[in-house]
Design a protein around this motif. Sequence first.
Motif, mmCIF file in Angstrom:
data_model
loop_
_atom_site.group_PDB
_atom_site.id
_atom_site.type_symbol
_atom_site.label_atom_id
_atom_site.label_comp_id
_atom_site.label_asym_id
_atom_site.label_seq_id
_atom_site.Cartn_x
_atom_site.Cartn_y
_atom_site.Cartn_z
ATOM 1 N N MET A 1 0.644 -1.227 0.079
ATOM 2 C CA MET A 1 0.033 0.102 -0.175
ATOM 3 C C MET A 1 0.951 1.311 0.043
ATOM 4 N N LEU A 2 0.548 2.033 -0.890
ATOM 5 C CA LEU A 2 1.309 3.354 -0.982
ATOM 6 C C LEU A 2 0.840 4.390 0.157
ATOM 7 N N LYS A 3 1.813 4.949 0.963
ATOM 8 C CA LYS A 3 1.455 5.562 1.860
ATOM 9 C C LYS A 3 1.796 7.316 1.444
ATOM 10 N N THR A 4 0.699 8.125 1.539
ATOM 11 C CA THR A 4 0.782 9.567 1.087
ATOM 12 C C THR A 4 1.080 10.380 2.259
ATOM 13 N N LYS A 5 2.187 11.363 1.988
ATOM 14 C CA LYS A 5 2.699 12.276 2.885
ATOM 15 C C LYS A 5 1.650 13.513 3.190
ATOM 16 N N MET A 6 1.119 13.617 4.326
ATOM 17 C CA MET A 6 0.316 14.558 4.661
ATOM 18 C C MET A 6 0.939 16.038 4.650
ATOM 19 N N ASN A 7 0.490 16.933 4.159
ATOM 20 C CA ASN A 7 0.970 18.311 4.395
ATOM 21 C C ASN A 7 0.228 18.841 5.389
ATOM 22 N N ILE A 8 0.977 19.286 6.476
ATOM 23 C CA ILE A 8 0.348 19.928 7.810
ATOM 24 C C ILE A 8 1.148 21.086 8.175
ATOM 25 N N GLY A 9 0.364 22.005 8.980
ATOM 26 C CA GLY A 9 0.919 23.231 9.667
ATOM 27 C C GLY A 9 0.667 23.026 11.014
ATOM 28 N N VAL A 10 1.607 23.886 11.781
ATOM 29 C CA VAL A 10 1.867 23.312 13.195
ATOM 30 C C VAL A 10 1.948 24.668 14.143
ATOM 31 N N VAL A 11 0.865 24.771 15.011
ATOM 32 C CA VAL A 11 1.105 25.995 15.734
ATOM 33 C C VAL A 11 1.308 25.663 17.273
ATOM 34 N N VAL A 12 2.598 25.965 17.860
ATOM 35 C CA VAL A 12 3.171 25.647 19.074
ATOM 36 C C VAL A 12 2.773 27.006 19.971
ATOM 37 N N VAL A 13 1.682 26.571 20.910
ATOM 38 C CA VAL A 13 1.474 28.003 21.732
ATOM 39 C C VAL A 13 2.270 27.710 23.068
ATOM 40 N N ALA A 14 3.275 28.764 22.989
ATOM 41 C CA ALA A 14 4.269 28.859 24.269
ATOM 42 C C ALA A 14 4.441 29.996 25.074
ATOM 43 N N ALA A 15 3.138 30.682 25.298
ATOM 44 C CA ALA A 15 3.194 31.838 25.447
ATOM 45 C C ALA A 15 3.009 32.101 27.340
ATOM 46 N N GLY A 16 2.678 30.812 27.788
ATOM 47 C CA GLY A 16 2.470 30.941 29.383
ATOM 48 C C GLY A 16 3.626 31.304 30.298
ATOM 49 N N ARG A 17 3.326 31.559 31.347
ATOM 50 C CA ARG A 17 4.424 31.995 32.226
ATOM 51 C C ARG A 17 5.081 30.535 33.017
ATOM 52 N N GLY A 18 4.236 29.472 33.156
ATOM 53 C CA GLY A 18 4.545 27.978 33.872
ATOM 54 C C GLY A 18 4.683 28.622 35.317
ATOM 55 N N GLU A 19 3.874 29.344 36.124
ATOM 56 C CA GLU A 19 4.378 29.682 37.576
ATOM 57 C C GLU A 19 3.850 28.509 38.344
ATOM 58 N N ARG A 20 3.244 27.563 38.025
ATOM 59 C CA ARG A 20 3.094 26.260 38.756
ATOM 60 C C ARG A 20 4.068 25.410 38.795
#
Length: 83
Positions: free
Chosen positions: A1-20
């Motif tokens: 079976m031929l696998k097709t590569k998916m074309n994807i976009g990624v959003v990384v949300v890294a705006a937190g302060r991580g205070e906990r």
Amino acid sequence: MLKTKMNIGVVVVAAGRGERAGSPQEGPKQYRPIGGRPVIEHTLHTFLDWQTVHTVSTIVVVIHADDAALFSPISQRLDAGDR
């Protein structure tokens, strides 16, 4: 079976302060080192390495306005191909 590569976009949300996540004086958790590299760098490497499986056309990283100086060296290393 031929696998097709998916074309994807990624959003990384890294705006937190991580205070906990431990001591705030260490800075936001996404910039704290694990294994010698910031957490966010490990995350971005994972998506960049997906290129062998899928076509990642765009990666957008959302950071806090105060974190530009923290993110800049990471971005420069990734742009230089340091993986």
